[in-house]
Design an enzyme around this catalytic site. Structure first.
Site, short mmCIF file in Angstrom:
data_model
loop_
_atom_site.label_atom_id
_atom_site.label_comp_id
_atom_site.label_asym_id
_atom_site.label_seq_id
_atom_site.Cartn_x
_atom_site.Cartn_y
_atom_site.Cartn_z
N TRP A 67 29.06 40.01 130.24
CA TRP A 67 28.71 38.60 130.05
C TRP A 67 29.43 37.67 129.37
O TRP A 67 30.16 36.93 129.63
CB TRP A 67 27.23 38.50 129.74
CG TRP A 67 26.40 38.92 130.88
CD1 TRP A 67 25.58 39.96 130.84
CD2 TRP A 67 26.22 38.37 132.23
NE1 TRP A 67 24.82 40.33 132.05
CE2 TRP A 67 25.28 39.13 132.73
CE3 TRP A 67 26.62 37.34 132.45
CZ2 TRP A 67 24.98 38.99 134.00
CZ3 TRP A 67 26.31 36.90 133.91
CH2 TRP A 67 25.41 37.97 134.66
N ASP A 88 25.53 33.14 123.29
CA ASP A 88 24.67 33.29 124.73
C ASP A 88 23.47 34.34 124.23
O ASP A 88 23.71 35.62 124.20
CB ASP A 88 25.43 33.90 125.82
CG ASP A 88 24.74 34.34 127.01
OD1 ASP A 88 23.64 34.03 127.09
OD2 ASP A 88 25.50 34.75 127.88
N LYS A 127 14.55 36.48 131.07
CA LYS A 127 14.56 37.52 130.16
C LYS A 127 13.24 37.62 129.48
O LYS A 127 12.16 38.20 129.49
CB LYS A 127 15.67 37.86 129.20
CG LYS A 127 17.11 37.46 129.98
CD LYS A 127 17.56 38.54 130.87
CE LYS A 127 19.06 38.55 131.36
NZ LYS A 127 19.40 39.49 132.38
#
Length: 360
Positions: free
Chosen positions: A102, A172, A196
């Site tokens: 990511w 992030d 999430k």
């Protein structure tokens, strides 16, 4: 109805109590005669939903008044582009720490906007650790420093907020937000996709220090323009109303559980229990450096990978879902976010022990 234990990395498990409340309010939200998905985002009922969700998130995280809270669209991936566009209008370099898939994707998007300095990378070690702080090469002229506190795919996590001096720190937090308390004042920007620990996919939370909103010089596309969105209370365009509403229910649920301090106790206990079982087994192995292991995403490898298929098939039959590792790394992965109860981790460990006994 038969609910399974859901270890999906995202979209992930949601608190059952929240799902039941959303179900009960689906057809008639607070006496309006319609669902929250059908009402105007500018009407009083939804405005109250939006305001309460923001207030509860501020309370949970201790967000100072000099930070704007935005509820946007496009996922964290959309913010990969929004960040350099909003924070780097003058062509300065941008510092990025590379610790996995990511952070790598965030780097690729930033490179489309301007020069990127890779401060440090653990790619050569297979993204199984966090680069030693002494090896970092921060650019003194950088507009900001970006990192990914938790890499969902690799199961690698920073357990300390990095000190980057006076540069705005951008994080992030898609797969770690709300799992424990953090000091928001240490960050310039925090952003997170919802799917999430916040709610269903479709809404993205951005927490940005208000002085940073002034960096943008009117050249950013409207939907990515933080200042424009902040000036319009995240309603410059029609927001993802159901996701926003559902996130608000999750925030309420977290407050009812005792807040982020309580969630941290539970999450650390769940992770410690699972890692301890793996470490004491000769049949399973976690590939991550112990000091960098994630609380939220626990990858593990079987000693004999020919047993991966039988393991997943039997796990599904036992009501243990979504344990297959990401296609880029293989093996298994148990994502144990806030909504995954300790009982689910106990059930997984019991299954893993039984499978080992039969196949070792």
């Amino acid at each position: 109805m038969s609910r399974i234990w859901n270890f999906s990395a995202g979209p992930a498990a949601l608190p059952q109590a929240v799902l039941e409340r959303a179900r009960d309010e689906m057809l008639d939200f607070h006496g309006t005669g319609m669902s929250v998905m059908e009402m105007s985002h500018r009407g009083k009922p939804f405005m109250e939903v939006a305001e309460k969700a923001e207030a509860d998130l501020r309370k949970l995280m201790g967000i100072p008044d000099d930070y704007a809270v935005l509820f946007l669209q496009g996922g964290a991936t959309g913010q990969f582009s929004a960040i350099p566009m909003n924070l780097q209008p003058g062509g300065q370099p941008m510092d990025y720490i590379d610790t996995g898939a990511w952070s790598g994707k965030a780097i690729k998007e930033a490179q489309k906007v301007g020069p990127v300095n890779i401060v440090a990378s653990s790619q050569a070690e297979g993204y199984a650790s966090i680069p030693e702080r002494s090896t970092w090469k921060l650019d003194p002229n950088a507009a900001y420093v970006h990192y990914t506190p938790n890499e969902t795919i690799g199961g690698v996590e920073f357990h300390e907020v990095p000190d980057v001096g006076d540069k705005p720190l951008v994080a992030d937090m898609s797969s770690t937000i709300l799992s424990r308390p953090i000091d928001v004042s240490k960050f310039g920007v925090i952003y997170a996709g919802a799917q999430k620990n916040i709610g269903p996919a479709g809404v993205t939370v951005v927490i940005v220090r208000k002085d940073l909103l002034e960096r943008e010089k009117g050249q950013v596309p409207a939907v990515l323009d933080w200042k424009l969105q902040a000036d319009n209370d995240s309603m410059y365009n029609t927001p993802p109303t159901f996701g926003w509403y559902f996130a608000g229910l999750v925030f309420e649920w977290l407050l009812e559980q005792g807040g982020l301090e309580k969630m941290a106790e539970i999450n650390q206990r769940k992770a410690d229990k699972l890692y301890r079982f793996i470490d004491n087994s000769a049949f399973y192995r976690n590939p991550v450096e112990p000091s960098a292991r994630s609380w939220m995403n626990v990858p593990f490898i079987l000693a004999d990978d020919s047993l991966d298929g039988p393991f997943l098939k039997e796990a599904d039959a036992a009501g243990l879902s979504s344990l297959k590792g990401h296609r880029s790394v293989g093996g298994m992965r148990a994502s144990i976010y806030n909504a995954v109860p300790e009982e689910a981790v106990d059930a997984l460990i019991e299954f893993m022990a039984d499978f080992e006994e039969r196949h070792a």
